[in-house]
Design a protein around this motif. Structure first.
Motif, short mmCIF file in Angstrom:
data_model
loop_
_atom_site.label_atom_id
_atom_site.label_comp_id
_atom_site.label_asym_id
_atom_site.label_seq_id
_atom_site.Cartn_x
_atom_site.Cartn_y
_atom_site.Cartn_z
N ARG A 3 1.21 -1.15 -0.17
CA ARG A 3 -0.30 0.21 0.11
C ARG A 3 1.24 0.78 -0.12
O ARG A 3 0.46 1.93 -0.85
CB ARG A 3 -0.81 0.11 1.09
N PHE A 4 2.15 1.17 0.84
CA PHE A 4 2.60 2.56 1.39
C PHE A 4 3.53 2.88 -0.41
O PHE A 4 3.28 4.01 -0.73
CB PHE A 4 3.79 2.23 1.80
N ASP A 5 3.48 1.51 -1.10
CA ASP A 5 4.15 2.23 -2.38
C ASP A 5 3.05 2.23 -3.66
O ASP A 5 3.35 3.14 -4.38
CB ASP A 5 4.53 1.02 -3.13
N ALA A 6 1.83 2.25 -2.99
CA ALA A 6 0.70 2.50 -4.06
C ALA A 6 0.51 4.21 -3.91
O ALA A 6 0.06 4.41 -5.14
CB ALA A 6 -0.64 1.70 -3.89
N ILE A 7 0.48 3.76 -2.53
CA ILE A 7 -0.22 5.75 -2.42
C ILE A 7 1.50 6.85 -3.12
O ILE A 7 1.30 7.68 -3.27
CB ILE A 7 0.06 5.44 -0.66
N GLU A 29 -0.06 7.04 6.11
CA GLU A 29 1.22 7.15 4.66
C GLU A 29 1.31 8.16 4.08
O GLU A 29 2.41 8.44 3.46
CB GLU A 29 0.94 5.43 4.78
N LEU A 30 -0.14 8.95 4.06
CA LEU A 30 -0.40 10.05 2.55
C LEU A 30 0.72 10.83 3.49
O LEU A 30 1.66 11.59 2.20
CB LEU A 30 -1.33 9.88 2.64
N PHE A 31 0.53 11.07 4.58
CA PHE A 31 0.64 12.20 5.45
C PHE A 31 2.60 11.64 5.32
O PHE A 31 3.20 13.17 5.26
CB PHE A 31 0.84 12.35 6.80
N ALA A 32 3.07 11.07 5.80
CA ALA A 32 4.67 10.28 6.24
C ALA A 32 4.61 10.87 4.14
O ALA A 32 5.62 11.02 4.64
CB ALA A 32 4.70 9.34 6.29
N ILE A 33 4.29 10.28 3.66
CA ILE A 33 4.60 10.08 1.97
C ILE A 33 4.58 12.05 1.35
O ILE A 33 5.83 12.26 0.97
CB ILE A 33 4.61 9.33 1.37
N GLY A 34 4.11 12.36 1.79
CA GLY A 34 4.60 13.44 0.87
C GLY A 34 3.27 14.63 1.27
O GLY A 34 1.61 14.47 0.48
N ASP A 35 3.37 15.49 2.57
CA ASP A 35 2.03 16.62 2.85
C ASP A 35 1.84 17.47 1.48
O ASP A 35 3.15 17.93 1.82
CB ASP A 35 2.01 17.19 4.42
N ARG A 36 0.59 18.36 2.24
CA ARG A 36 0.32 18.87 0.78
C ARG A 36 -1.20 19.94 1.59
O ARG A 36 -1.18 19.76 2.20
CB ARG A 36 -0.38 18.42 -0.55
N GLU A 37 -1.18 21.18 0.86
CA GLU A 37 -2.31 21.92 1.51
C GLU A 37 -3.07 21.60 1.39
O GLU A 37 -4.08 21.67 1.21
CB GLU A 37 -1.68 23.41 1.20
N ARG A 162 1.89 -2.17 7.16
CA ARG A 162 1.94 -1.02 7.98
C ARG A 162 3.12 -0.68 7.67
O ARG A 162 4.12 -1.69 8.42
CB ARG A 162 0.73 -0.86 8.24
N ALA A 163 3.48 0.40 7.17
CA ALA A 163 4.47 0.95 7.00
C ALA A 163 4.47 1.48 8.58
O ALA A 163 3.53 1.75 9.55
CB ALA A 163 4.62 2.84 6.16
N ASP A 164 5.66 1.77 9.33
CA ASP A 164 5.82 2.58 10.45
C ASP A 164 6.15 3.55 10.46
O ASP A 164 7.01 4.60 10.43
CB ASP A 164 7.48 1.53 11.10
N VAL A 165 4.98 4.62 10.53
CA VAL A 165 5.08 6.05 10.30
C VAL A 165 3.94 6.54 11.89
O VAL A 165 3.14 5.83 11.63
CB VAL A 165 3.89 6.24 8.74
N PRO A 166 4.37 8.57 12.02
CA PRO A 166 3.44 8.32 13.15
C PRO A 166 2.27 9.35 12.04
O PRO A 166 2.05 8.89 11.50
CB PRO A 166 4.07 10.08 13.11
N ARG A 167 1.17 9.38 13.57
CA ARG A 167 0.05 9.91 13.53
C ARG A 167 0.36 11.84 12.65
O ARG A 167 1.18 11.82 12.72
CB ARG A 167 -0.44 10.48 14.53
N VAL A 168 -0.99 11.65 11.84
CA VAL A 168 -1.52 12.90 11.49
C VAL A 168 -1.20 13.92 12.47
O VAL A 168 -1.61 13.81 13.05
CB VAL A 168 -2.13 13.23 10.60
N SER A 169 0.12 14.92 12.68
CA SER A 169 0.35 15.88 13.69
C SER A 169 -0.05 17.53 13.20
O SER A 169 -0.21 17.73 14.12
CB SER A 169 1.82 15.37 13.91
N ILE A 170 -1.50 17.40 12.68
CA ILE A 170 -1.71 18.47 12.30
C ILE A 170 -2.56 18.49 13.08
O ILE A 170 -3.28 18.00 13.17
CB ILE A 170 -1.51 18.71 10.51
#
Lengths: 186, 144
Positions: A3-7, A29-37, A162-170
């Motif tokens: 999934r991480f590669d797909a995202i 995973e989306l947040f870790a790969i590339g956050d956008r406004e 699942r990737a080892d990524v943190p929660r969305v922190s915004i």
């Protein structure tokens, strides 16, 4: 396909589209790969990613809106696929990353080992609905969907894991404000 | 957007036919709230119509979407089971309705036949000024 590669492939294909991502590992995973406004991370309200995406799409018919949801989210509000079919937005790309389980809560099975979401979406009236099993076909179908005049559904079969990524922190209000500011600019 | 109730039928029919509004029929009430959330962020002023049975369905959408992100919207909720005068399936939710709204701490107006226009105007003003969701409870016969 992970999934991480797909995202990552999805993020690489994005330009100025708005993204509504469902709660759980997908938004992390989306947040870790590339956050956008232009990303809206749904923190709670499981099941409503498709509905929120539809609302944005109807309000901004000249911008593309991409929904990123999991099989658990889509199954929880399967009726929304019919609502989308009926509302027929011309600018909605609905991606479901289907690992046949609730990964975020420990991998409990969902019904998608049997239920064919791409067939359901097609039957509900999405202009285009395709199932993809590789990163190459995901990229090809997504690029085509982003320039389609009509709603499209991309059913991505992914492995468990699942990737080892943190929660969305915004902060939720900050996330709302920056998303709305972007929406107001188009 | 919304899910029909016989009490709301005439309003929904009006909204569906009047050109200046866009009515999106939803399958469930929480879905209608999700659509409203997206529409609000896209610059619209959304109203959600539902029967009070649907408010039960919508509790989590209110708690973890509308209240979490502070998304103003107008919720028009019919009050089936008001004063225990209705079909049996409406009686419990009819009794729970005021308490449920109080617990969720959402601004609520029970519309009256005499004052409905002013009450709706005041609610909409409150929603816009304070950026909060507001609930208008509609009993049978108040709007025809």
């Amino acid at each position: 396909m992970r999934r991480f590669d797909a995202i990552r492939v999805i993020v690489d294909c994005l330009g100025d589209e708005f993204v509504v991502a469902c709660n759980g590992m997908i938004n992390r995973e989306l947040f870790a790969i590339g956050d956008r406004e232009r990303n809206f991370y749904m923190l709670g309200s499981m099941g409503l990613a498709s509905a929120i995406g539809l609302g944005v799409a109807l309000a901004k018919p000249d911008s593309k809106v991409v929904v990123l949801a999991g099989d658990g989210n889509v199954l929880m509000s399967l009726g929304t696929l019919a609502t989308i079919g009926k509302a027929s937005p011309r600018n909605l790309v609905h991606v479901v990353l289907d690992n046949e389980c609730h990964e975020s809560t420990g991998g409990q099975e969902t019904a998608t080992s049997v239920a064919k979401l791409d067939v359901v979406a097609g039957a509900c009236g999405f202009r285009c609905s395709e199932r993809v099993d590789s990163l190459e076909s995901l990229k090809r179908v997504l690029v085509a969907s982003l320039s389609l005049d009509g709603s499209s559904f991309i059913h991505v079969k992914v492995e468990r894991g699942r990737a080892d990524v943190p929660r969305v922190s915004i902060d939720p209000l900050e996330m709302r404000d920056r998303f709305m500011k972007e929406l107001a600019s188009v | 957007m919304g899910v029909p109730c016989s009490t709301l039928g005439s309003i929904i029919n009006f909204l569906s036919e009047a050109g200046e509004f866009e009515y999106v029929p939803a399958t469930r009430e929480d879905e209608a709230i999700g659509i409203a959330a997206g529409a609000y962020m896209g610059g619209k002023t959304p109203a959600v119509l539902m029967q009070n049975s649907g408010l039960g369905v919508s509790v989590n959408a209110l708690a973890s979407l509308v209240l979490l992100y502070k998304l103003p919207m107008l919720l028009i909720v019919s009050w089936r089971g008001y004063k225990g005068e209705d079909a049996s399936e409406h009686l419990s939710m009819g009794e729970f309705l005021p308490g449920l709204l109080r617990v969720m701490n959402v601004s609520t107006t029970v519309l009256s036949e005499e004052g409905v226009e002013g009450e709706v105007r005041d609610s909409v003003q409150l929603m816009k000024e304070r950026g909060i969701p507001v609930v208008q409870v509609l009993r049978r016969g108040v709007v025809r």
